[in-house]
Design a protein around this motif. Structure first.
Motif, PDB file in Angstrom:
ATOM      1  N   SER A  27       0.845  -1.188   0.000  1.00  0.00           N
ATOM      2  CA  SER A  27       0.000   0.000   0.000  1.00  0.00           C
ATOM      3  C   SER A  27       0.885   1.244   0.000  1.00  0.00           C
ATOM      4  O   SER A  27       2.105   1.155  -0.104  1.00  0.00           O
ATOM      5  CB  SER A  27      -0.932  -0.007   1.219  1.00  0.00           C
ATOM      6  OG  SER A  27      -1.886   1.034   1.133  1.00  0.00           O
ATOM      7  N   ASP A  28       0.256   2.396   0.109  1.00  0.00           N
ATOM      8  CA  ASP A  28       0.953   3.658   0.300  1.00  0.00           C
ATOM      9  C   ASP A  28       0.710   4.084   1.745  1.00  0.00           C
ATOM     10  O   ASP A  28      -0.434   4.313   2.145  1.00  0.00           O
ATOM     11  CB  ASP A  28       0.415   4.717  -0.673  1.00  0.00           C
ATOM     12  CG  ASP A  28       1.133   6.049  -0.526  1.00  0.00           C
ATOM     13  OD1 ASP A  28       0.914   6.720   0.501  1.00  0.00           O
ATOM     14  OD2 ASP A  28       1.889   6.419  -1.431  1.00  0.00           O
ATOM     15  N   LYS A  29       1.766   4.192   2.529  1.00  0.00           N
ATOM     16  CA  LYS A  29       1.617   4.405   3.969  1.00  0.00           C
ATOM     17  C   LYS A  29       0.846   5.680   4.291  1.00  0.00           C
ATOM     18  O   LYS A  29      -0.052   5.683   5.150  1.00  0.00           O
ATOM     19  CB  LYS A  29       2.994   4.436   4.639  1.00  0.00           C
ATOM     20  CG  LYS A  29       2.909   4.477   6.164  1.00  0.00           C
ATOM     21  CD  LYS A  29       4.287   4.332   6.782  1.00  0.00           C
ATOM     22  CE  LYS A  29       4.187   4.307   8.315  1.00  0.00           C
ATOM     23  NZ  LYS A  29       5.505   4.133   8.946  1.00  0.00           N
ATOM     24  N   LYS A  30       1.184   6.774   3.604  1.00  0.00           N
ATOM     25  CA  LYS A  30       0.533   8.052   3.899  1.00  0.00           C
ATOM     26  C   LYS A  30      -0.955   8.009   3.576  1.00  0.00           C
ATOM     27  O   LYS A  30      -1.797   8.418   4.394  1.00  0.00           O
ATOM     28  CB  LYS A  30       1.204   9.163   3.091  1.00  0.00           C
ATOM     29  CG  LYS A  30       0.604  10.544   3.333  1.00  0.00           C
ATOM     30  CD  LYS A  30       1.248  11.573   2.440  1.00  0.00           C
ATOM     31  CE  LYS A  30       0.911  11.347   0.982  1.00  0.00           C
ATOM     32  NZ  LYS A  30       1.471  12.382   0.091  1.00  0.00           N
ATOM     33  N   TRP A  31      -1.304   7.484   2.407  1.00  0.00           N
ATOM     34  CA  TRP A  31      -2.710   7.442   2.012  1.00  0.00           C
ATOM     35  C   TRP A  31      -3.474   6.385   2.797  1.00  0.00           C
ATOM     36  O   TRP A  31      -4.650   6.566   3.114  1.00  0.00           O
ATOM     37  CB  TRP A  31      -2.828   7.181   0.515  1.00  0.00           C
ATOM     38  CG  TRP A  31      -2.465   8.373  -0.306  1.00  0.00           C
ATOM     39  CD1 TRP A  31      -1.311   8.575  -1.002  1.00  0.00           C
ATOM     40  CD2 TRP A  31      -3.243   9.559  -0.493  1.00  0.00           C
ATOM     41  NE1 TRP A  31      -1.328   9.796  -1.621  1.00  0.00           N
ATOM     42  CE2 TRP A  31      -2.503  10.427  -1.328  1.00  0.00           C
ATOM     43  CE3 TRP A  31      -4.492   9.973  -0.040  1.00  0.00           C
ATOM     44  CZ2 TRP A  31      -2.972  11.675  -1.715  1.00  0.00           C
ATOM     45  CZ3 TRP A  31      -4.970  11.225  -0.424  1.00  0.00           C
ATOM     46  CH2 TRP A  31      -4.211  12.056  -1.251  1.00  0.00           C
ATOM     47  N   PHE A  63      -7.332  -8.911   5.610  1.00  0.00           N
ATOM     48  CA  PHE A  63      -8.434  -7.968   5.755  1.00  0.00           C
ATOM     49  C   PHE A  63      -8.332  -7.237   7.090  1.00  0.00           C
ATOM     50  O   PHE A  63      -8.158  -7.862   8.139  1.00  0.00           O
ATOM     51  CB  PHE A  63      -9.778  -8.686   5.664  1.00  0.00           C
ATOM     52  CG  PHE A  63     -10.022  -9.320   4.321  1.00  0.00           C
ATOM     53  CD1 PHE A  63     -10.571  -8.583   3.289  1.00  0.00           C
ATOM     54  CD2 PHE A  63      -9.671 -10.642   4.086  1.00  0.00           C
ATOM     55  CE1 PHE A  63     -10.780  -9.159   2.040  1.00  0.00           C
ATOM     56  CE2 PHE A  63      -9.873 -11.225   2.857  1.00  0.00           C
ATOM     57  CZ  PHE A  63     -10.433 -10.478   1.819  1.00  0.00           C
ATOM     58  N   LEU A  64      -8.432  -5.918   7.032  1.00  0.00           N
ATOM     59  CA  LEU A  64      -8.490  -5.087   8.228  1.00  0.00           C
ATOM     60  C   LEU A  64      -9.959  -4.809   8.524  1.00  0.00           C
ATOM     61  O   LEU A  64     -10.680  -4.284   7.667  1.00  0.00           O
ATOM     62  CB  LEU A  64      -7.740  -3.775   8.005  1.00  0.00           C
ATOM     63  CG  LEU A  64      -7.901  -2.698   9.086  1.00  0.00           C
ATOM     64  CD1 LEU A  64      -7.355  -3.186  10.427  1.00  0.00           C
ATOM     65  CD2 LEU A  64      -7.217  -1.396   8.657  1.00  0.00           C
ATOM     66  N   LEU A  70      -5.308   2.456  -4.894  1.00  0.00           N
ATOM     67  CA  LEU A  70      -4.325   1.575  -4.275  1.00  0.00           C
ATOM     68  C   LEU A  70      -4.602   0.101  -4.550  1.00  0.00           C
ATOM     69  O   LEU A  70      -3.789  -0.758  -4.212  1.00  0.00           O
ATOM     70  CB  LEU A  70      -4.302   1.812  -2.757  1.00  0.00           C
ATOM     71  CG  LEU A  70      -3.765   3.176  -2.304  1.00  0.00           C
ATOM     72  CD1 LEU A  70      -3.922   3.333  -0.797  1.00  0.00           C
ATOM     73  CD2 LEU A  70      -2.308   3.350  -2.708  1.00  0.00           C
ATOM     74  N   GLY A  71      -5.758  -0.198  -5.126  1.00  0.00           N
ATOM     75  CA  GLY A  71      -6.093  -1.589  -5.438  1.00  0.00           C
ATOM     76  C   GLY A  71      -6.605  -2.378  -4.252  1.00  0.00           C
ATOM     77  O   GLY A  71      -6.532  -3.613  -4.241  1.00  0.00           O
ATOM     78  N   HIS A  72      -7.155  -1.699  -3.232  1.00  0.00           N
ATOM     79  CA  HIS A  72      -7.707  -2.383  -2.068  1.00  0.00           C
ATOM     80  C   HIS A  72      -9.218  -2.568  -2.247  1.00  0.00           C
ATOM     81  O   HIS A  72      -9.876  -1.793  -2.952  1.00  0.00           O
ATOM     82  CB  HIS A  72      -7.449  -1.586  -0.792  1.00  0.00           C
ATOM     83  CG  HIS A  72      -5.998  -1.276  -0.559  1.00  0.00           C
ATOM     84  ND1 HIS A  72      -4.989  -2.107  -0.979  1.00  0.00           N
ATOM     85  CD2 HIS A  72      -5.387  -0.217   0.047  1.00  0.00           C
ATOM     86  CE1 HIS A  72      -3.826  -1.583  -0.639  1.00  0.00           C
ATOM     87  NE2 HIS A  72      -4.029  -0.431  -0.022  1.00  0.00           N
ATOM     88  N   SER A  73      -9.757  -3.568  -1.570  1.00  0.00           N
ATOM     89  CA  SER A  73     -11.205  -3.771  -1.582  1.00  0.00           C
ATOM     90  C   SER A  73     -11.817  -3.077  -0.368  1.00  0.00           C
ATOM     91  O   SER A  73     -11.143  -2.833   0.634  1.00  0.00           O
ATOM     92  CB  SER A  73     -11.549  -5.263  -1.557  1.00  0.00           C
ATOM     93  OG  SER A  73     -11.095  -5.856  -0.349  1.00  0.00           O
ATOM     94  N   GLY A  99      -9.611  -4.854   2.217  1.00  0.00           N
ATOM     95  CA  GLY A  99      -8.807  -5.988   1.779  1.00  0.00           C
ATOM     96  C   GLY A  99      -7.491  -5.557   1.163  1.00  0.00           C
ATOM     97  O   GLY A  99      -7.443  -4.608   0.373  1.00  0.00           O
ATOM     98  N   PHE A 100      -6.405  -6.249   1.547  1.00  0.00           N
ATOM     99  CA  PHE A 100      -5.068  -5.936   1.035  1.00  0.00           C
ATOM    100  C   PHE A 100      -4.426  -7.170   0.426  1.00  0.00           C
ATOM    101  O   PHE A 100      -4.811  -8.303   0.721  1.00  0.00           O
ATOM    102  CB  PHE A 100      -4.143  -5.447   2.167  1.00  0.00           C
ATOM    103  CG  PHE A 100      -4.667  -4.276   2.941  1.00  0.00           C
ATOM    104  CD1 PHE A 100      -4.417  -2.986   2.535  1.00  0.00           C
ATOM    105  CD2 PHE A 100      -5.407  -4.478   4.103  1.00  0.00           C
ATOM    106  CE1 PHE A 100      -4.888  -1.905   3.258  1.00  0.00           C
ATOM    107  CE2 PHE A 100      -5.883  -3.412   4.831  1.00  0.00           C
ATOM    108  CZ  PHE A 100      -5.625  -2.117   4.413  1.00  0.00           C
TER     109      PHE A 100
END
Length: 333
Positions: free
Chosen positions: A219-223, A257-258, A306-309, A325-326
């Motif tokens: 992922s991108d940490k800041k976003w 998944f978070l 970011l391509g996350h669900s 989802g990551f």
């Protein structure tokens, strides 16, 4: 079929003129006593030549028509691709199109330039306003004993959140959004978000359940920090009592998944499909003074980039569960 009908209508005068001439020729030949074979041959020859001429002309026009259709659906439309005009009327139409096309490009470029300047202004304003906000926070903290200026600090915290939202919105609209996808320690992002809202947890007496995680995601940490903060902010905002549970669930060897679940007021079933729409606040949002309808809209846009669900489950009066989802990062390399 539409082309054929349009072509016949555009040439109806010539067709009628030819039929009139054929009728006159037929009448004169009959009156002169010409044999029926000669009369029929002359009429047939005239009709054949008419069909031949119109067929050849129709094929040419059909090709030009198809060319125009291709240009309509082309991504990079350009008047240079148009064929040369066949007569002075087409030439004037193409000149008019060229003038309109240039005016359209001029207005589009002007609008893009104005948007760019507005984004730059918003970014500059946000950075400048952060300085007095930080100074005011220090002044309030030094003004009295711990807890005395708590309400003022909370309101200042909300102002700071809205300012950061403006900056994030401006960055997303920018053509050069600074997304950098790399391995990110999920635990660091979650704990940082929780620390930021610690004051709100204490003020509303909401308990937090989180056991930590060692997972690393792409992922991108800041976003990603912004996304988790927005979801956590909503959970706190709409939870007056109870708890917020943060957990991490692994699925297979590639995905994780978070889950952020609260015991708040929940979301009405009819509002769920629209919660990520820009400016949509729903029934509970209307009842809540601080709802803007922008937070989840930005979250949804960011997670797509970011391509996350993203999934949201909720029942009114029972609470809400947000699942992100990551893809797991390859930590072996």
């Amino acid at each position: 079929m539409n082309f054929f009908i349009s072509y016949v209508k555009s040439n109806i005068k010539w067709i009628l003129s030819f039929l009139l001439c054929e009728g006159i020729l037929f009448t004169l030949m009959v009156m002169n006593g010409n044999p029926w074979e000669e009369v029929c041959y002359a009429v047939f020859l005239g009709v054949f030549l008419l069909v031949l001429v119109f067929f050849a002309d129709g094929i040419g026009r059909w090709k030009r028509y198809r060319k125009l259709l291709e240009m309509e659906y082309s991504v990079a439309f350009s008047l240079e691709r148009m064929e040369n005009p066949q007569d002075i009327l087409e030439q004037e139409y193409q000149k008019l199109l060229s003038i309109l096309f240039e005016e359209k490009l001029r207005q589009e470029n002007g609008a893009l330039e104005m948007q760019r300047e507005m984004r730059e202004y918003y970014a500059m304003w946000v950075h400048q306003i952060k300085t007095p906000i930080s100074a005011l926070k220090l002044l309030l903290q030094e003004k009295g004993p711990v807890g005395e200026m708590e309400e003022e600090l909370r309101e200042l915290f909300f102002i700071e959140q809205y300012v950061e939202m403006v900056l994030s919105y401006a960055r997303l609209e920018s053509e050069t959004t600074d997304f950098v996808v790399a391995p990110v320690k999920l635990d660091e992002v979650i704990r940082s978000s929780v620390r930021k809202y610690a004051r709100m947890f204490v003020h509303k007496k909401i308990s937090l359940e989180y056991e930590g995680t060692s997972e690393v995601v792409l992922s991108d940490k800041k976003w990603l920090q912004f996304v988790t903060e927005q979801i956590l902010s909503n959970a706190i905002k709409y939870t007056s009592k109870g708890k917020i549970n943060i957990s991490v669930k692994k699925e297979g060897t590639k995905h994780i998944f978070l889950v952020i679940a609260d015991t708040g007021i929940g979301i009405r079933e009819e509002d769920l499909p629209r919660i990520c729409e820009k400016g949509y606040t729903g029934y509970n949002g209307h009842a809540h003074r601080r709802s803007t309808g922008i937070g989840l809209y930005l979250v949804n846009r960011i997670r797509k980039k970011l391509g996350h669900s993203l999934s949201v489950y909720s029942r009114e009066g029972e609470g809400t569960k947000v699942v992100i989802g990551f893809v797991l990062a390859d930590t072996e390399e």
